[in-house]
Enzyme design. Sequence first.
Site, PDB file in Angstrom:
ATOM      1  N   SER A  60       0.850  -1.141   0.092  1.00 35.67           N
ATOM      2  CA  SER A  60       0.014   0.061   0.123  1.00 35.67           C
ATOM      3  C   SER A  60       0.859   1.370  -0.092  1.00 35.67           C
ATOM      4  CB  SER A  60      -0.735  -0.086   0.981  1.00 35.67           C
ATOM      5  OG  SER A  60      -1.706  -0.851   1.202  1.00 35.67           O
ATOM      6  N   CYS A 269      -9.525  -1.877   3.976  1.00 40.15           N
ATOM      7  CA  CYS A 269      -8.537  -0.591   3.502  1.00 40.15           C
ATOM      8  C   CYS A 269      -9.002  -0.180   1.923  1.00 40.15           C
ATOM      9  CB  CYS A 269      -7.022  -1.079   3.493  1.00 40.15           C
ATOM     10  SG  CYS A 269      -6.161   0.388   3.552  1.00 40.15           S
ATOM     11  N   HIS A 359      -6.411  -2.000   9.273  1.00 38.71           N
ATOM     12  CA  HIS A 359      -5.687  -3.488   9.007  1.00 38.71           C
ATOM     13  C   HIS A 359      -6.050  -4.409  10.186  1.00 38.71           C
ATOM     14  CE1 HIS A 359      -3.509  -2.424   5.498  1.00 38.71           C
ATOM     15  NE2 HIS A 359      -3.725  -1.384   5.605  1.00 38.71           N
ATOM     16  N   GLU A 361      -5.298  -7.328  10.454  1.00 40.21           N
ATOM     17  CA  GLU A 361      -4.322  -8.396  10.492  1.00 40.21           C
ATOM     18  C   GLU A 361      -3.134  -8.127  11.502  1.00 40.21           C
ATOM     19  OE1 GLU A 361      -2.585  -5.647   7.928  1.00 40.21           O
ATOM     20  OE2 GLU A 361      -4.431  -6.575   7.851  1.00 40.21           O
TER      21      GLU A 361
END
Length: 385
Positions: A60, A269, A359, A361
């Site tokens: 990103s 995102c 995010h 994760e």
Amino acid sequence: MTTSTQGNASQRKKASPAVLVLEDSRIFHGRAYGAVGETFGEAVFSTGMTGYQETLTDPSYHRQVVVMTAPHVGNTGVNDEDPESQRIWVAGYVVRDPARVPSNWRSRRSLDEELRTQGVVGISGIDTRALTRHLRERGAMRVGIFSGNALPDEGTMLAEVRQAPEMKGANLAAEVATKETYVVPAIGTKRFTVAAVDLGIKGMTPHRMAERGIEVHVLPATATTEDVYAVDPDGVFFSNGPGDPATADGPVAVMRDVLARRTPLFGICFGNQILGRALGFGTYKLKYGHRGINQPVQDRTTGKVEVTAHNHGFAVDAPLDKVSDTPYGRAEVSHVCLNDDVVEGLQLLDQPAFSVQYHPEAAAGPHDAAYLFDRFVSLMEGQRA
């Protein structure tokens, strides 16, 4: 957009001069860090105090020059376990006080060495607090880093920065995504199959799904609806990624097909922005974006406040105060940033689809939002039942 040259050992002991030039003509003088040469991108700042290795390898950040607000960077060196992809993606790196010697049992080499090896041009020894305040006041903008013993004059450097492409209107997902489909197998007993459209996916994301018994088929950003359903998915996932969501017409079209089939859907995102567009909402560029691992977000469905990891410069323009009617049923804003009321999540009320802007994760970052992967599993369980 980077060009670099590698110095010899004696040159590295005494860093070359370096200059950071913003498109509004603000200039910072420092020392070369990483590769020597020149690079251009969008200047953004990240507020994370740890996790620089994950930041550097997050797709990103493609075409962005990252300014670290934490003053000391590189203390733990670089290891071979924490990268989120196969390479460093940032266009350039800006730190105030780089570690002279890394100290960590997992370290294999210094951050400076890794940046040099991968040709990433950086700068150190500048006032990153002043630079961050400038970007907060003026907004993210184009920037160039120039280093070496023969630097151009300031007028030439500024002209080169102003010729660099802007982030608004940039279509970058296909540049960072996988070119070929690959499979991340479920850990333990396989429970579900998920088709994940890679718009710049981080390695930890399919791993978090695999931990929950999901076999993840990671597809290129250019995947069609036929490609998605060729894997017979129980659910479809759209990942994070770089660039302007207004350019992502292909992924938006695929997501609309997924919504029309009522397949359980989860996006993070960039995937959140794609869902926003698929539902008929607009997107816009934030003044300086959210980047770091300490952003407060409220889950409006539970009232819980989470500390979350962010990396985005664009957001969804959806109403916070009402339920919206869309071609796929009712939709509402499920999460909101407590710093500035930016939309941080969407959910459909009449079918199994939701997304978040941050995010879950958490690589690197807090683990407050890990439950979102369980929510995705619950949607697939419900659909199967």
